[in-house]
Design a protein around this motif. Structure first.
Motif, PDB file in Angstrom:
ATOM      1  N   THR A 157      -0.510  16.474 -18.756  1.00 46.63           N
ATOM      2  CA  THR A 157      -0.669  15.133 -19.411  1.00 46.63           C
ATOM      3  C   THR A 157      -0.033  14.135 -18.609  1.00 46.63           C
ATOM      4  OG1 THR A 157       1.398  15.751 -20.198  1.00 46.63           O
ATOM      5  CG2 THR A 157      -0.125  16.366 -21.912  1.00 46.63           C
ATOM      6  N   PRO A 158      -0.311  12.870 -18.561  1.00 49.43           N
ATOM      7  CA  PRO A 158       0.109  11.869 -17.650  1.00 49.43           C
ATOM      8  C   PRO A 158       1.559  11.829 -17.601  1.00 49.43           C
ATOM      9  CG  PRO A 158      -1.474  11.073 -19.016  1.00 49.43           C
ATOM     10  CD  PRO A 158      -1.163  12.160 -19.726  1.00 49.43           C
ATOM     11  N   GLN A 159       2.125  11.687 -16.243  1.00 47.20           N
ATOM     12  CA  GLN A 159       3.468  11.744 -15.983  1.00 47.20           C
ATOM     13  C   GLN A 159       3.706  10.303 -14.924  1.00 47.20           C
ATOM     14  OE1 GLN A 159       5.353  14.570 -16.657  1.00 47.20           O
ATOM     15  NE2 GLN A 159       3.589  14.890 -17.662  1.00 47.20           N
ATOM     16  N   THR A 160       4.897   9.806 -15.508  1.00 48.06           N
ATOM     17  CA  THR A 160       5.201   8.570 -14.772  1.00 48.06           C
ATOM     18  C   THR A 160       5.825   8.843 -13.700  1.00 48.06           C
ATOM     19  OG1 THR A 160       5.645   7.556 -16.863  1.00 48.06           O
ATOM     20  CG2 THR A 160       6.575   6.251 -15.052  1.00 48.06           C
ATOM     21  N   LEU A 161       5.447   8.068 -12.395  1.00 46.97           N
ATOM     22  CA  LEU A 161       5.509   8.106 -11.216  1.00 46.97           C
ATOM     23  C   LEU A 161       6.290   6.894 -10.498  1.00 46.97           C
ATOM     24  CD1 LEU A 161       4.384   9.828  -8.635  1.00 46.97           C
ATOM     25  CD2 LEU A 161       2.493   8.001  -8.861  1.00 46.97           C
ATOM     26  N   GLU A 162       7.184   7.036  -9.720  1.00 48.59           N
ATOM     27  CA  GLU A 162       7.940   5.891  -9.271  1.00 48.59           C
ATOM     28  C   GLU A 162       7.626   5.639  -7.698  1.00 48.59           C
ATOM     29  OE1 GLU A 162       9.525   2.927  -9.238  1.00 48.59           O
ATOM     30  OE2 GLU A 162      10.016   3.705 -11.220  1.00 48.59           O
ATOM     31  N   ILE A 163       7.074   4.315  -7.287  1.00 50.34           N
ATOM     32  CA  ILE A 163       6.443   4.047  -6.219  1.00 50.34           C
ATOM     33  C   ILE A 163       7.442   3.242  -5.442  1.00 50.34           C
ATOM     34  CG2 ILE A 163       4.197   4.504  -6.355  1.00 50.34           C
ATOM     35  CD1 ILE A 163       3.771   1.455  -6.488  1.00 50.34           C
ATOM     36  N   GLY A 164       8.606   2.828  -6.128  1.00 49.76           N
ATOM     37  CA  GLY A 164       9.523   1.591  -5.622  1.00 49.76           C
ATOM     38  C   GLY A 164       8.799   0.368  -5.365  1.00 49.76           C
ATOM     39  N   PHE A 165       7.939  -0.054  -6.078  1.00 50.74           N
ATOM     40  CA  PHE A 165       7.541  -1.295  -5.860  1.00 50.74           C
ATOM     41  C   PHE A 165       8.489  -2.325  -6.484  1.00 50.74           C
ATOM     42  CE2 PHE A 165       5.061  -4.782  -7.966  1.00 50.74           C
ATOM     43  CZ  PHE A 165       4.581  -5.369  -6.752  1.00 50.74           C
ATOM     44  N   ALA A 181       5.171   4.721   1.220  1.00 57.42           N
ATOM     45  CA  ALA A 181       5.063   3.183   1.356  1.00 57.42           C
ATOM     46  C   ALA A 181       4.445   2.921   2.818  1.00 57.42           C
ATOM     47  CB  ALA A 181       6.276   2.671   1.310  1.00 57.42           C
ATOM     48  N   LEU A 182       3.309   2.393   2.905  1.00 54.86           N
ATOM     49  CA  LEU A 182       2.861   2.199   4.190  1.00 54.86           C
ATOM     50  C   LEU A 182       3.281   0.879   4.884  1.00 54.86           C
ATOM     51  CD1 LEU A 182      -0.603   3.655   3.476  1.00 54.86           C
ATOM     52  CD2 LEU A 182       1.244   4.860   4.499  1.00 54.86           C
ATOM     53  N   ARG A 183       4.500   0.795   5.487  1.00 59.76           N
ATOM     54  CA  ARG A 183       5.148  -0.382   5.872  1.00 59.76           C
ATOM     55  C   ARG A 183       4.629  -1.119   7.249  1.00 59.76           C
ATOM     56  NH1 ARG A 183      10.345  -0.356   3.690  1.00 59.76           N
ATOM     57  NH2 ARG A 183      10.870   1.626   2.436  1.00 59.76           N
ATOM     58  N   SER A 184       4.059  -0.031   7.915  1.00 58.65           N
ATOM     59  CA  SER A 184       3.653  -0.661   9.116  1.00 58.65           C
ATOM     60  C   SER A 184       2.257  -0.954   9.180  1.00 58.65           C
ATOM     61  CB  SER A 184       3.625   0.530  10.298  1.00 58.65           C
ATOM     62  OG  SER A 184       2.882   1.640   9.756  1.00 58.65           O
ATOM     63  N   LEU A 213       0.939  -1.015  -0.205  1.00 61.97           N
ATOM     64  CA  LEU A 213      -0.015  -0.033  -0.149  1.00 61.97           C
ATOM     65  C   LEU A 213       0.853   1.171  -0.090  1.00 61.97           C
ATOM     66  CD1 LEU A 213      -3.129   0.093   0.217  1.00 61.97           C
ATOM     67  CD2 LEU A 213      -2.919   0.371   2.535  1.00 61.97           C
ATOM     68  N   TRP A 214       0.597   2.165  -0.781  1.00 66.61           N
ATOM     69  CA  TRP A 214       0.854   3.533  -0.955  1.00 66.61           C
ATOM     70  C   TRP A 214       0.232   4.745  -1.046  1.00 66.61           C
ATOM     71  CZ3 TRP A 214       2.176  -0.826  -3.443  1.00 66.61           C
ATOM     72  CH2 TRP A 214       3.775  -1.410  -3.438  1.00 66.61           C
ATOM     73  N   SER A 215       0.480   5.783  -0.540  1.00 65.37           N
ATOM     74  CA  SER A 215      -0.351   6.914  -0.622  1.00 65.37           C
ATOM     75  C   SER A 215       0.265   8.324  -0.531  1.00 65.37           C
ATOM     76  CB  SER A 215      -1.364   6.834   0.601  1.00 65.37           C
ATOM     77  OG  SER A 215      -0.403   7.151   1.935  1.00 65.37           O
ATOM     78  N   TRP A 216      -0.505   9.077  -1.321  1.00 64.97           N
ATOM     79  CA  TRP A 216      -0.025  10.540  -1.178  1.00 64.97           C
ATOM     80  C   TRP A 216      -1.083  11.344  -1.554  1.00 64.97           C
ATOM     81  CZ3 TRP A 216       1.117   6.855  -4.867  1.00 64.97           C
ATOM     82  CH2 TRP A 216       0.624   6.819  -6.203  1.00 64.97           C
ATOM     83  N   GLY A 217      -0.848  12.833  -1.542  1.00 65.46           N
ATOM     84  CA  GLY A 217      -1.838  13.889  -1.456  1.00 65.46           C
ATOM     85  C   GLY A 217      -2.183  14.415  -0.244  1.00 65.46           C
ATOM     86  N   ALA A 218      -3.257  15.044  -0.157  1.00 63.64           N
ATOM     87  CA  ALA A 218      -4.038  15.625   1.158  1.00 63.64           C
ATOM     88  C   ALA A 218      -4.278  14.747   2.011  1.00 63.64           C
ATOM     89  CB  ALA A 218      -5.321  16.503   0.683  1.00 63.64           C
TER      90      ALA A 218
END
Lengths: 81, 403
Positions: B371-379, B49-52, B25-30
């Motif tokens: 326009t869409p931008q690629t994002l890295e979440i470290g998966f 990264a929601l490690r816990s 699970l990953w999150s970002w924003g408000a």
């Protein structure tokens, strides 16, 4: 630029905030107080972001009966963008 | 209790060992209401990264609302977090929760579908029962009144029917019901101001608080429903798109479903407050517009083309705009926040675009993107990219690894 035009009837009164509110796309609420409406303010702002909406209302509904305004200051409805 | 937040991972963050728990699970924003499940109220402009957070069982579906979120796990349990002010978390109180908390009330049910609206929530059980909680001011909980509820309450109207999906907009709800003959019918309730419940009410009635059937789907079997803002949409089994509610791009509102004229067969839909995303044959299309394109980028790069395009767009019927041109990748998941969008491809590429003021694009800044931008979440789950899905709340975004 105003995010949206919202009629006062579509806003909700919040006792807690003492303001009329409407959902903001950021997750918070656009807010405008009765006092602001009374003095002819038509912009409701969100405390969390840069967006604001234009509130469509009749100022006469909120104005103190003693206070009369010249017609030039009356709310001009703005066309929906 | 099946789900506990493990606190034992502290201090291990930089040690990438074979035994490290897989991040799902990953999150970002408000984050001002705790909706990011980070345990704080901070906005995050980069993926967290929601490690816990371990929900024990894998997540099978998520739903994100105005400022709350729900995770459904593969064993039919639901967890909620974020804003609870109207009871939308279903925990029996009005508190915000900064970490996922299991909805105890539903523990004796197997939940198989969930939805989150602005401030309300719906849960569908495996036996076709529908429970709802949260803000009921506009009748969007469907139980004949305008009360809000902090514990899930069954929508009694559907007692003798089999609900398979629910979807929650800003102030309305839609339910998909199937019959033994595999026919579908759609019901709407809540605010009717822009036609979003698919029923023309008399001038003075602004909402209904008991579900009413929505007509106008011809003979199509509906398999997917979507609501957000004041919009509503449905997809049929053969890929036809129906929309109703607030018009896109300044077009007039529709109080009954309108079939969208297109030769494309659509397989997925996501709605924002002013736009719709659609998937057809692995490519993404958009109806309407996001905040950034017309309001925020004026005077910035590309603006003349874009504003000319959108002026033309607003003047006629809403046009379908193709967003992607991915050669060797297919889009497998889409999500729409109020004013931003996210998608994920079969190769695990995650892309975001739209309004970025709260970091909801996850690109490390608060810029808007047209326009869409690629994002890295470290998966790091090599070979299981196809299990990643994106979910957007009003101003925030989640990625979940399913399975």
């Amino acid at each position: 630029m105003s995010y949206d035009d919202v009629e006062i009837e579509d806003m909700e009164w919040s006792e807690e905030l003492q303001a009329f509110t409407y959902p903001c796309p950021c997750g918070d609420l656009f807010q405008i107080t009765k006092e602001e409406l009374r003095i002819g303010e038509e912009i409701a702002r969100c405390p969390s972001c840069s967006l604001y909406i234009t509130v469509i209302y009749n100022p006469d509904d909120f104005r103190d009966s003693a206070e009369e305004r010249p017609p030039s200051e009356q709310l001009q409805p703005i066309a929906v963008s | 209790m099946e789900a506990e937040e493990s606190q034992t991972k502290e201090g291990k963050e930089d040690r990438v060992g074979e035994e490290e728990e897989e991040i799902r699970l990953w999150s970002w924003g408000a984050g001002s209401e705790g909706q990011l499940a980070t345990g704080t109220l901070e906005d995050q402009s980069a993926p967290q990264a929601l490690r816990s957070i371990s929900l024990v069982h894998p997540i099978s579906q998520m739903a994100c609302g105005g400022a709350h979120a729900i995770a459904l796990t593969s064993n039919g349990r639901v967890f909620t977090w974020g804003r609870g002010a109207r009871g939308q978390l279903g925990h029996g109180d009005l508190a915000n929760h900064l970490k996922p908390k299991i909805v105890d009330f539903l523990e004796s049910f197997v939940i198989c579908f969930i939805s989150a609206g602005w401030n309300h929530t719906g849960f569908v059980t495996d036996t076709g029962r529908l429970f709802m909680c949260g803000d009921g001011s506009f009748g969007q909980l469907g139980n004949g009144d305008n009360q809000s509820r902090s514990l899930p309450q069954e929508v009694l109207f559907f007692l003798s029917k089999h609900v398979v999906q629910v979807t929650c907009g800003m102030r309305h709800s839609l339910a998909l019901v199937t019959t033994e003959a595999c026919d579908s019918s759609i019901y709407g309730y809540g605010s009717a101001r822009h036609g979003q419940i698919g029923t023309q009410l008399s001038e003075r009635r602004r909402f209904i608080n008991i579900p009413e059937v929505i007509l106008g789907f011809e003979d199509s079997r509906i398999v997917n429903l979507c609501a957000n803002g004041d919009h509503s949409a449905a997809l049929s089994a053969n890929g036809k798109l129906y929309t109703w509610g607030r018009g896109f791009s300044g077009c007039s509102d529709y109080h009954q479903p309108q079939v969208f004229p297109s030769s494309l067969r659509f397989s997925q839909i996501a709605l924002g407050w002013n736009h719709a995303l659609l998937v057809s044959d692995g490519q993404v299309y958009m109806l309407g517009r996001m905040l950034t394109l017309v309001q925020q980028t004026s005077g910035r790069q590309n603006s003349p083309d874009i504003s000319a395009f959108h002026e033309a767009l607003a003047a006629s019927a809403p046009l379908l705009q193709r967003i992607t041109s991915l050669d060797d990748e297919s889009v497998i998941g889409i999500a729409a926040g109020s004013e931003h969008s996210a998608m994920v491809t079969d190769k695990g590429k995650i892309m975001t675009w739209g309004w970025g003021e709260h970091g909801q694009l996850g690109l490390g800044n608060t810029d808007d993107q047209s326009t869409p931008q690629t994002l890295e979440i470290g998966f790091k789950g090599t070979g299981s990219y196809g299990l990643l899905r994106v979910y957007c709340g009003s101003g925030f975004t989640f990625v979940a690894k399913h399975g």
